[in-house]
Design a protein around this motif. Structure first.
Motif, short mmCIF file in Angstrom:
data_model
loop_
_atom_site.label_atom_id
_atom_site.label_comp_id
_atom_site.label_asym_id
_atom_site.label_seq_id
_atom_site.Cartn_x
_atom_site.Cartn_y
_atom_site.Cartn_z
N VAL A 156 0.84 -1.20 0.00
CA VAL A 156 0.00 0.00 0.00
C VAL A 156 0.87 1.25 0.00
N LYS A 157 1.93 1.23 0.79
CA LYS A 157 2.84 2.37 0.86
C LYS A 157 3.43 2.68 -0.51
N VAL A 158 3.82 1.62 -1.22
CA VAL A 158 4.40 1.80 -2.55
C VAL A 158 3.37 2.36 -3.52
N PHE A 159 2.14 1.84 -3.48
CA PHE A 159 1.09 2.33 -4.38
C PHE A 159 0.75 3.79 -4.10
N LYS A 160 0.76 4.18 -2.83
CA LYS A 160 0.46 5.56 -2.48
C LYS A 160 1.52 6.50 -3.04
N ARG A 161 2.77 6.07 -2.94
CA ARG A 161 3.87 6.91 -3.42
C ARG A 161 3.98 6.89 -4.94
N SER A 162 3.64 5.75 -5.54
CA SER A 162 3.82 5.58 -6.99
C SER A 162 2.61 4.91 -7.61
N PRO A 163 1.47 5.61 -7.68
CA PRO A 163 0.26 4.98 -8.23
C PRO A 163 0.40 4.54 -9.68
N TRP A 164 1.36 5.12 -10.40
CA TRP A 164 1.59 4.75 -11.80
C TRP A 164 2.03 3.28 -11.94
N LEU A 165 2.52 2.68 -10.85
CA LEU A 165 3.00 1.30 -10.93
C LEU A 165 1.95 0.34 -11.46
N LEU A 166 0.68 0.62 -11.12
CA LEU A 166 -0.38 -0.27 -11.54
C LEU A 166 -0.68 -0.18 -13.03
N SER A 167 -0.04 0.78 -13.70
CA SER A 167 -0.18 0.85 -15.15
C SER A 167 0.85 -0.03 -15.85
N CYS A 168 1.80 -0.54 -15.06
CA CYS A 168 2.84 -1.41 -15.62
C CYS A 168 2.46 -2.87 -15.42
N ASN A 169 2.96 -3.68 -16.31
CA ASN A 169 2.83 -5.13 -16.12
C ASN A 169 4.04 -5.56 -15.29
N LEU A 170 3.89 -5.53 -13.97
CA LEU A 170 5.03 -5.75 -13.09
C LEU A 170 5.66 -7.14 -13.22
N PRO A 171 4.87 -8.20 -13.36
CA PRO A 171 5.52 -9.51 -13.55
C PRO A 171 6.44 -9.53 -14.78
N LYS A 172 6.05 -8.80 -15.80
CA LYS A 172 6.85 -8.76 -17.01
C LYS A 172 8.00 -7.78 -16.90
N ARG A 173 7.77 -6.62 -16.25
CA ARG A 173 8.77 -5.56 -16.20
C ARG A 173 9.69 -5.66 -14.99
N MET A 174 9.11 -5.92 -13.82
CA MET A 174 9.90 -5.85 -12.59
C MET A 174 10.55 -7.17 -12.20
N GLN A 175 9.83 -8.27 -12.38
CA GLN A 175 10.34 -9.55 -11.89
C GLN A 175 11.71 -9.92 -12.48
N PRO A 176 11.94 -9.75 -13.80
CA PRO A 176 13.27 -10.08 -14.34
C PRO A 176 14.37 -9.21 -13.72
N ASN A 177 14.04 -7.98 -13.37
CA ASN A 177 15.03 -7.09 -12.78
C ASN A 177 15.35 -7.47 -11.34
N VAL A 178 14.34 -7.97 -10.64
CA VAL A 178 14.57 -8.46 -9.28
C VAL A 178 15.51 -9.67 -9.33
N VAL A 179 15.27 -10.56 -10.27
CA VAL A 179 16.13 -11.74 -10.43
C VAL A 179 17.56 -11.31 -10.76
N LEU A 180 17.68 -10.28 -11.60
CA LEU A 180 19.01 -9.76 -11.98
C LEU A 180 19.75 -9.22 -10.75
N LEU A 181 19.06 -8.46 -9.93
CA LEU A 181 19.68 -7.91 -8.72
C LEU A 181 20.07 -9.01 -7.74
N GLN A 182 19.23 -10.03 -7.67
CA GLN A 182 19.56 -11.17 -6.79
C GLN A 182 20.83 -11.86 -7.28
N SER A 183 21.01 -11.93 -8.60
CA SER A 183 22.21 -12.56 -9.15
C SER A 183 23.45 -11.73 -8.84
#
Length: 372
Positions: A156-183
């Motif tokens: 909720v905190k993230v959505f309040k600060r960045s409501p535009w996030l829900l316009s993105c397809n996060l599984p497609k856009r964010m998940q690969p980047n999270v995996v990259l950072l974990q690597s």
């Protein structure tokens, strides 16, 4: 009420619709014209605004459907101005089915813990979220954020600060980047902080992010396991390679070696966020007027981050005046002095000498300029 289907207008049309529609026009033109009139009469659109909005909707289904949508938004807590703004940005909302499309999307945000007011703010801040698929877009994005952040409250905190996030397809856009950072060895906690503080970064193309990570290691020489690695990531992601190199050259023009610049950056990457002119003026003061060496400044880069006019010059003037009059018995560096909170500096270095050296007190209080 207006109802369009098939090849024409079926009707129980309000009078103003019946007499405003030229029968020679096409179905699409008549629908667009009816929508214009509806927007003018129901939401106070100007004719120009209504005409612009109507071009973004291929078919205006019915005034009954549109009324249902507007009434739903009113019950949700949006005022007329907010509803008008929503429809201006996303006119096709008027064709949405309330029970099938809008209510489930509102409910998922309420289930997440958003209050009615917060849901209204979220929608007002990002109207396009209501056009996204619930099962294909919104729910998977929320699920992903929960898996990263751990709690509904943080999501909720993230959505309040960045409501535009829900316009993105996060599984497609964010998940690969999270995996990259974990690597790269980033911990879950650091990735969580990145999502909260810089979600836009994680919504970028993975190849671009991979390039940023490489530049932090290769150009800034900050290893991926260093505490300042993410600060380096923030810096590099906000500067072009040309801008970064230009700032390096400013330091070198004052006699700094590559190693000294690297030392400074490894301690405080954001020292390179300063403009070239600001870097130059501060180096000129510390090195040419106060005779500081590059090695010292590289090891104490925070001193370069303070405003000369508002902080460094006034405090340096006070410090020098006290030293000249031998009122300071302990060895006190300018680096320590400029790092003090304003209240602490005033209490320790100005107020005690109010009566003995009133000119110091008056000068600092009045304009924080040099001591006479």
């Amino acid at each position: 009420m207006l109802k369009l289907c098939g090849n024409g207008v079926k009707s129980t049309l309000p009078l103003y619709f019946r007499y405003c529609l030229p029968y020679s026009t096409s179905t699409t033109e008549r629908a667009s014209h009816c929508m214009e009139i509806y927007l003018v009469n129901s939401l106070g659109f100007s004719r120009e605004e209504a005409a612009s909005a109507s071009t973004k909707v291929r078919h205006f289904k019915s005034t009954e459907a549109a009324n249902s949508v507007i009434n739903f938004f009113k019950r949700a807590g949006l005022d007329k101005a907010q509803i008008k703004n929503l429809i201006t940005l996303v006119p096709k909302l008027l064709n949405c089915k309330v029970d099938k499309t809008l209510k489930p999307k509102i409910r998922i945000f309420q289930d997440l813990g958003l209050s009615n007011i917060e849901v209204v703010d979220l929608i007002a801040g990002n109207p396009t979220v209501l056009t996204r698929g619930l099962d294909t877009h919104i729910a998977p994005s929320i699920k992903l954020l929960k898996s990263i952040l751990g709690t509904d409250e943080t999501v909720v905190k993230v959505f309040k600060r960045s409501p535009w996030l829900l316009s993105c397809n996060l599984p497609k856009r964010m998940q690969p980047n999270v995996v990259l950072l974990q690597s790269y060895g980033l911990s879950s906690e650091r990735i969580q902080n990145l999502v909260v503080q810089r979600p836009r970064f994680l919504a970028q193309d993975s190849k671009w992010i991979e390039g940023v990570l490489a530049r932090v290691e290769e150009k800034l020489r900050i290893p991926r396991d260093a505490s300042m690695f993410l600060s380096g990531v923030y810096l590099v992601s906000s500067l072009s390679e040309k801008s970064l190199e230009s700032k390096y050259q400013v330091f070198k023009s004052f006699g700094w070696t590559e190693s000294e610049v690297t030392t400074m950056v490894s301690k405080l990457p954001f020292s390179l966020k300063l403009s070239e002119a600001t870097i130059s003026s501060r180096l000129n003061f510390f090195m040419n007027e106060l005779d500081y060496e590059p090695g010292y400044l590289a090891s104490h880069p925070r001193i370069l981050m303070y405003s000369l006019e508002k902080r460094v010059l006034p405090r340096n003037s006070v410090l020098q005046a006290l030293k000249e009059r031998k009122l300071i018995k302990t060895k006190t560096s300018l680096y320590v002095v400029v790092g003090l909170k304003e209240s602490q500096f005033f209490t320790e270095f100005v107020l005690p000498y109010k009566d003995e050296l009133p000119q110091i007190y008056e000068s600092y209080i009045n304009n924080k300029t040099g001591i006479c």
